[in-house]
Design a protein around this motif. Structure first.
Motif, mmCIF file in Angstrom:
data_model
loop_
_atom_site.group_PDB
_atom_site.id
_atom_site.type_symbol
_atom_site.label_atom_id
_atom_site.label_comp_id
_atom_site.label_asym_id
_atom_site.label_seq_id
_atom_site.Cartn_x
_atom_site.Cartn_y
_atom_site.Cartn_z
ATOM 1 N N CYS B 156 0.362 -1.104 0.083
ATOM 2 C CA CYS B 156 0.155 0.075 0.011
ATOM 3 C C CYS B 156 0.802 1.068 0.120
ATOM 4 C CB CYS B 156 -0.976 -0.022 1.353
ATOM 5 S SG CYS B 156 -1.529 1.397 2.070
ATOM 6 N N HIS B 157 0.762 2.128 -0.779
ATOM 7 C CA HIS B 157 2.049 3.457 -1.344
ATOM 8 C C HIS B 157 2.031 4.243 -0.132
ATOM 9 C CE1 HIS B 157 3.330 0.880 -4.750
ATOM 10 N NE2 HIS B 157 2.247 0.737 -4.754
ATOM 11 N N SER B 158 0.583 4.505 0.067
ATOM 12 C CA SER B 158 0.126 5.526 1.685
ATOM 13 C C SER B 158 1.207 5.523 2.238
ATOM 14 C CB SER B 158 -1.517 5.733 1.195
ATOM 15 O OG SER B 158 -1.833 4.579 1.974
ATOM 16 N N LYS B 163 8.886 -2.188 1.343
ATOM 17 C CA LYS B 163 8.287 -2.136 0.400
ATOM 18 C C LYS B 163 9.873 -3.565 -0.107
ATOM 19 C CE LYS B 163 5.212 1.165 0.921
ATOM 20 N NZ LYS B 163 5.259 2.457 0.902
ATOM 21 N N SER B 197 -1.964 -3.888 -5.088
ATOM 22 C CA SER B 197 -1.847 -3.068 -5.706
ATOM 23 C C SER B 197 -1.075 -3.919 -7.250
ATOM 24 C CB SER B 197 -0.680 -2.421 -4.814
ATOM 25 O OG SER B 197 0.103 -4.262 -4.247
ATOM 26 N N ASN B 201 -0.818 -2.696 -10.806
ATOM 27 C CA ASN B 201 0.567 -2.569 -11.856
ATOM 28 C C ASN B 201 -0.331 -3.834 -13.106
ATOM 29 O OD1 ASN B 201 1.326 -0.866 -10.113
ATOM 30 N ND2 ASN B 201 2.412 -2.665 -8.752
ATOM 31 N N THR B 326 11.553 0.965 -1.630
ATOM 32 C CA THR B 326 10.941 0.208 -2.358
ATOM 33 C C THR B 326 11.974 -0.667 -3.865
ATOM 34 O OG1 THR B 326 8.694 1.312 -2.628
ATOM 35 C CG2 THR B 326 8.717 -0.382 -4.090
#
Lengths: 343, 343
Positions: B156-158, B163, B197, B201, B326
């Motif tokens: 989760c990018h927020s 990651k 996610s 992608n 990431t």
DNA sequence: CTCGTTGCCGGGAACGTTTGCGTTGATGTA
DNA sequence: TACATCAACGCAAACGTTCCCGGCAACGAG
């Protein structure tokens, strides 16, 4: 700057309410000694501060951890990951957590893992033996330390413990009988090293099926494949290149299926026209292989569940039992094209 | 009768040698304050009594457990069990142990698991998100509590954390481009729900590949299959029964491969003549499927290793880092018969 | 009025380990 | 002789929790 919230303890609740820690402890556990009003106050503050009891402190005092140790040869295969899922399923429902180790088929690693788990004060140990393991002192040690023990799949009969296995004997017997009934009479067996309990049972199933139909059991067609992949390939290739090639192979271990199919294809042989195969496999994809693989299915998830149930039963009865049981779960034969009737 | 050997502690050693516990403790840790002779005596007795330090007592004091918590949607699948194996591999070498939980794709279960692990005082948390998870408070909570966090695969990018992912975009892009180059232009995409996610992608990879070759991206050919198996079958069947059937399907999740193949075979369609397929799969058996499945391979074991390395780095640096990274690992396309060139 | 009972709560030890600080006896120095 | 120094060890607190053993009011019975 360290803005980390301190983890709240019983002491924090006590301070907030000007009570003693013992009172708070008792209130949280609904002791009759504490009046209702106080209990409600305590629980209210506990909820507000997001209090969660510290299981480590409890473990230290109660000498139990609510943790079940699991040792498997390898996590990353169908059988293991499914049994682990079964173990976790039951353990979770009963408030236990699962610590997982891999022996990588090594005796030394297995022994070390057992010691690590024991020093972690696990409440019980569930184990499937490494291929290498011949000495069982590390297991009798845990029994002497009064730590409950349950073995599954690769068990050892000289150890006094509950065991959960699948009916490997009949699994192999049925598989081989099926091949015979399909018209294949020269059946080779490819299996794991002999010291494993599962190997012995499956070997006996193979032998008895052959004998029942008055077929010769030829030693040179019983291959105990080593753990190493390259060696496995070579032994399989050797038997397929021999003058009197078998017309079928019964594969007695999941891991060997893919190797066997690979070698057969590389040699340009057709399945089942040139050589029929059937084998133990819990991979749900077997019906979609080329050709679809006849396979003996094991109830892997149930094995894990049963093992967890047994270990928790032992734990909660203080490791006392009248008799150690061996639970045997049935296998099922999934018939597909790889053992199609011989023309 | 209880013949269980008591577990030996530092106190037992102290008593035997008429020393204080502090001296024994220091001797075992090779403190300079203790003279050599005493040290040797202590270590000798410790070995003789099979003393093993109690990590629970240490955890209580030091407020760390040497345990890494891992939460995955399901243990029993290829991706998870391989990453777990990778995590265990690194963790073991560094003296950490691994506590594993399953979210079963449920948000509530995931949240509960996080709390359980936190209350267990885990040193760090490695997680791959459940399908249902849309709210991330349980994760920001652990961050606020200063517990190191690493996400993998379904991230989760927020969230501010390291990651570890695979290059899902290029995995899908390359797979779809391959199908196009083989002559298939009407390509459907079957994938998981959009909130993940990895889904986003892979979807972008699909779209960009189609656009690059000036092929239309048709919404009705992008199927977000639910988690439920029966529903998945129905959605796949629907698109294959439609008037303008696609001539190829890119399958963007391991779990969907077998379902897809099953439906195609049940409908009597041939692969790849009637419909070509390619999909994400880490099952090593894909080359032996009927037909052999063109698949995007992910470095699952490495994902686990990397996640473990990162979490341990965070743990041992007191969760201080200059910047959250990431890490993206490459996928590889394994080309097989299921995407054979269109005639 | 006195004494036992009961309801409610606090003090403190214990689980096993580490660690700051105090203690002891011996030795060196002025 | 007197005092500082030092090596080598012991004491005790602390981590969070439970539980035994009290204590202290209030109250009823005699």
């Amino acid at each position: 700057m360290d803005n980390s919230q301190r983890i709240v303890t019983i002491k924090d609740i006590a301070q907030e309410l000007k009570l003693s820690v013992s009172t708070v402890s008792r209130a949280l556990r609904d002791s009759a000694e504490i009046k209702l009003e106080t209990k409600m106050l305590v629980k209210e503050v506990a909820a507000r501060l997001h209090y969660t009891p510290n299981p480590i402190a409890l473990s230290l005092k109660e000498k139990r951890s609510k943790i079940i140790g699991v040792i498997v040869p390898e996590i990353a295969n169908n059988f293991s990951s499914n049994t682990i899922a079964g173990i976790e399923d039951i353990a979770y429902k009963k408030g236990y957590h699962v610590l997982i180790f891999q022996s990588h088929e090594k005796y030394e690693r297995e022994k070390e893992n057992v010691q690590l788990l024991v020093s972690r004060r696990i409440d019980g140990l569930i184990i499937s033996l490494a291929n290498e393991t011949q000495c069982y002192d590390h297991l009798t040690d845990t029994i002497d330390k009064n730590i409950p023990l349950v073995m599954f799949d690769r068990v050892c009969h000289s150890i006094n413990a509950h065991k959960v296995i699948t009916n490997d004997y009949f699994g192999a017997y049925n598989g081989v009988e099926h091949l015979i009934q399909q018209g294949y009479h020269n059946i080779a067996l490819i299996t794991l090293p002999l010291n494993l309990s599962i190997t012995q049972n499956r070997l006996n199933g193979y032998k008895d099926a052959m004998k029942k139909y008055n077929l010769p059991v030829r030693d040179e067609w019983i291959i105990h494949s080593p753990i190493d992949v390259v060696c496995s390939e070579m032994t399989i290739r050797r038997i397929l290149e021999s003058d009197n090639r078998p017309d079928a192979i019964f594969i007695s271990a999941e891991r060997l299926n893919i190797i066997c199919i690979k070698v057969i294809k590389e040699m340009g042989l057709r399945i089942p026209e040139d050589i029929a195969i059937a084998g133990f496999s819990d991979n749900p994809i077997t019906p979609y292989l080329a050709p679809a693989l006849t396979s003996v299915k094991q109830p892997t998830f149930n094995v894990g569940q049963k093992a967890a149930e047994l270990i928790i039963e032992l734990i909660e009865n203080n490791n006392t039992t009248t008799q150690y049981r061996t639970i045997q779960l049935d296998t099922a034969l999934d018939i597909q094209a790889s053992s199609r009737r011989r023309q």
